[in-house]
Design an enzyme around this catalytic site. Structure first.
Site, PDB file in Angstrom:
ATOM      1  N   GLU A   1      43.209  39.313  26.223  1.00 14.87           N
ATOM      2  CA  GLU A   1      43.479  38.075  26.947  1.00 14.87           C
ATOM      3  C   GLU A   1      42.122  37.438  27.245  1.00 14.87           C
ATOM      4  O   GLU A   1      41.241  38.093  27.810  1.00 14.87           O
ATOM      5  CB  GLU A   1      44.213  38.387  28.256  1.00 14.87           C
ATOM      6  CG  GLU A   1      44.511  37.107  28.999  1.00 14.87           C
ATOM      7  CD  GLU A   1      45.301  37.289  30.289  1.00 14.87           C
ATOM      8  OE1 GLU A   1      45.639  38.443  30.630  1.00 14.87           O
ATOM      9  OE2 GLU A   1      45.546  36.261  30.943  1.00 14.87           O
TER      10      GLU A   1
ATOM     11  N   ARG B   1      43.852  55.060  28.260  1.00 17.78           N
ATOM     12  CA  ARG B   1      42.723  54.148  28.338  1.00 17.78           C
ATOM     13  C   ARG B   1      41.448  54.920  28.669  1.00 17.78           C
ATOM     14  O   ARG B   1      41.490  56.039  29.162  1.00 17.78           O
ATOM     15  CB  ARG B   1      42.983  53.052  29.358  1.00 17.78           C
ATOM     16  CG  ARG B   1      43.111  53.539  30.799  1.00 17.78           C
ATOM     17  CD  ARG B   1      43.739  52.489  31.695  1.00 17.78           C
ATOM     18  NE  ARG B   1      42.884  51.334  31.881  1.00 17.78           N
ATOM     19  CZ  ARG B   1      43.210  50.090  31.522  1.00 17.78           C
ATOM     20  NH1 ARG B   1      44.351  49.846  30.946  1.00 17.78           N
ATOM     21  NH2 ARG B   1      42.396  49.088  31.740  1.00 17.78           N
TER      22      ARG B   1
ATOM     23  N   LYS C   1      38.872  43.573  34.625  1.00 15.72           N
ATOM     24  CA  LYS C   1      38.233  42.265  34.496  1.00 15.72           C
ATOM     25  C   LYS C   1      38.299  41.486  35.811  1.00 15.72           C
ATOM     26  O   LYS C   1      37.398  40.708  36.113  1.00 15.72           O
ATOM     27  CB  LYS C   1      38.906  41.464  33.378  1.00 15.72           C
ATOM     28  CG  LYS C   1      38.460  41.930  31.994  1.00 15.72           C
ATOM     29  CD  LYS C   1      39.043  41.063  30.902  1.00 15.72           C
ATOM     30  CE  LYS C   1      40.446  41.456  30.587  1.00 15.72           C
ATOM     31  NZ  LYS C   1      41.002  40.767  29.410  1.00 15.72           N
TER      32      LYS C   1
END
Ligand code: ATP
Ligand code: MG
Length: 561
Positions: free
Chosen positions: A36, A262, A272
């Site tokens: 994104e 992850r 982020k």
């Protein structure tokens, strides 16, 4: 069976190998990396990039797309799009196709209309608060919306009017009609489309409604013909919804979602949202501050792309959550730098040494190897004269027992030169601070020789000739950005309270070997005994070189621990 030299190294590659074997997707392998564009990429993304693009590199004929998942116009920006492309290319990967989820907005809208026509979606007018209340909890089932059984015609009309902007944000949403009693909360009539009266960085003001991630993601994968849709574990609970949309819409292809754990690293944050706060608050010097866990920060700090890729290879891909030590990443960087960095001498916190028995105007050129093992890197001459600088930390007035560097009356070897003895310590009258050391040198000890009768000197320190030193550099030494191992864990204290106040130390008074005056942007060196240093490409000017410490030579944290 498809012939290939592909050697699977993790469970996902094994699944792909099995699918090739069984011809599940007609021999096709297509992955994608779907960021994104709402921030810069970090080292966690690098793991996903290496996995997805790595598969495309290893499997003959396989492809990997870069697809921007740009469905939330309020947080996204072209600056992020550009930085993401730059980072992926810098890591050494190439995308087969470049796509944007926003390219598919028309088709997604059509698919949403189709859901309504199938009686599988409805426009709901509950307020966001009401909707939360109706949703239920992990232990209680949800409640059905009063708008759940609106007719297809009415829903089509309302959805069309949502698109035209007749309603305000939050007034209405399109929801999938699945199961309010499902134990999986994602299946309790999830939102498909919401109203957002925002300008999109690619579609401008064409759209006033935007698809939700789960709907947009599976359709984008399907439209591109992705075979293996690889994502992180937190999407495991979303997989039933991913499959529900594709099954309900009877799409021509059905990508397989596969989840992996992850990357988590200690002493940093990788969300982020949190990284953006550091940037906005000016705590760091932008997304590419060398202390940031971003790819651009690591690049600016001097981490080689090969080291990051090697790190991602070595940590492997599994389904089990774990935390990798930051020092392991640093070790990978060290190993790569050791091989290729030329050696130089630099004194960061100088103290002057005067060799009282060395002739005033004499200068000797000391021959120094540029690399201890790689002969092909050659040698250079380093001038030696009566006045030198050494590191302040290499002298101690009252040393502990195992201190092998310089102390009053003691000997130390100057690397590539002579043994010296400290005869006198000069101090500032007022502050008592040591300002100069008066030493004598031993002419018969040049280049590692120990004359008969002299005890072998254990300590070897680096030095720079005062007269020849290059002083036009600022050296930046970095430490961990946070002083606690898991900064975002204890939510009762803001992660910003856990920043390490010494994460940046600026050495304004450094004395560098003269040859470093010619260093160019993005060149790297080992400053002997100190670490690897990289010439900052952004803040280096004609007047001043800026060196970023890439990594120290040893793991100083291991000692403390
Ligand atoms: P963040 O939590 O940092 O905001 P994100 O998952 O929202 O990250 P995306 O841009 O959606 O960011 O991520 C793109 C891809 O990178 C996704 O497929 C995601 O699963 C993967 N990814 C993100 N963070 C990590 C990580 N720490 N380890 C491995 N893969 C990751
Ligand atoms: Mg995401």
């Amino acid at each position: 069976m498809t012939e290939s030299s592909f050697k699977p190294t993790n469970f996902i590659e094994q699944m792909i190998a099995a699918d090739l074997e069984s011809d599940k997707h007609g021999g096709k392998v297509q992955t994608r990396f779907p960021p994104e564009p709402n921030g810069y990429l970090h080292i966690g993304h690098a793991k996903s990039i290496c996995l997805n693009f790595g598969i495309a590199e290893e499997v003959k004929g396989a492809k990997c797309n870069l697809r921007f998942d740009d469905t939330n116009p309020t947080k996204e920006d072209v600056e992020y799009v550009d930085s993401i492309m730059e980072d992926i290319q810098w890591l050494g990967f190439e995308w087969s196709g470049l796509f944007y989820a926003s390219n598919y907005f028309d088709r997604m809208y059509e698919y949403a209309v189709q859901l309504i026509k199938l009686g599988k979606a409805y426009v709901c007018s509950l307020t966001p608060d009401q909707m939360r209340g109706y949703r239920g909890t992990l232990t209680e089932p949800g409640k059905e919306s009063p708008w759940r059984d609106t007719s297809v015609e009415e829903n089509l009309d309302l959805f069309e009017r949502m698109r035209k902007g007749e309603f305000e944000e939050g007034e209405k949403v399109l929801r999938a009609k699945i199961d309010m009693h499902s134990p999986n909360l994602n299946m309790r009539d999830p939102v498909v489309y919401r109203i957002k009266k925002a300008v999109h960085h690619r579609t401008g003001d064409k759209w006033l409604i935007y698809p939700m991630y789960d709907f947009a993601h599976c359709l984008s994968d399907m439209i591109e013909g992705i075979t293996h849709s690889i994502c992180t574990l937190e999407f495991e609970d979303h997989r039933p919804l991913y499959d529900w949309y594709l099954n309900t819409l009877k799409t021509p292809c059905h990508p397989q979602q596969i989840e992996f754990a992850r990357l988590n690293l200690n002493y940093t944050v990788m969300s982020k949202r949190l990284l953006l706060q550091l940037v906005q608050d000016g705590v760091v010097d932008g997304w590419n501050d060398p202390r940031m866990p971003t790819i651009s920060g690591m690049r600016r700090r001097g981490y080689p792309a090969t080291a990051i890729r090697d790190f991602c290879d070595r940590i492997g891909v599994t389904k089990k959550d774990s935390c990798i030590e930051y020092s392991f990443l640093e070790q990978c960087v060290r190993e790569h730098m050791d091989v290729k960095a030329a050696r130089r001498m630099a004194v960061l916190d100088p103290i002057k040494v005067v060799m009282t028995n060395y002739p005033e105007d004499q200068v000797e050129e000391m021959i120094c190897k540029n690399h201890p093992k790689d002969e092909s890197m050659g040698t250079r001459n380093v001038p030696f004269s009566r006045e030198l600088y050494i590191e302040r930390a290499d002298f101690m007035e009252s040393p502990p027992k195992n201190f092998y560097r310089l102390s009053p009356g003691g000997n130390v070897r100057l690397r590539n030169a002579y043994v010296i003895t400290c005869d006198e310590v000069i101090k500032d009258d007022k502050t008592g601070e040591v300002t100069e050391l008066h030493c004598s040198y031993h002419p018969d000890t040049k280049h590692g020789k120990t004359p008969e009768g002299m005890k072998k000197v254990k300590g070897i320190i680096h030095w720079v000739s005062a007269k020849h030193a290059f002083t036009g550099a600022q050296v930046r030494v970095y430490d961990r950005l946070f002083s606690v191992e898991f900064p975002s864990q204890d939510k009762s204290i803001s992660f910003k309270e856990k920043l390490n106040p010494n994460s940046l130390m600026i050495k304004q008074n450094a004395k560098l070997e003269g040859s470093l005056a010619d260093a160019k942007k993005e060149q790297y060196f080992q400053f002997e005994r100190l670490g690897y240093f990289f010439v900052d490409p952004y803040e280096t000017t004609d007047e001043q070189l800026v060196f970023n410490q890439t990594v120290s030579l040893k793991d100083s944290w291991a000692k403390e621990a």
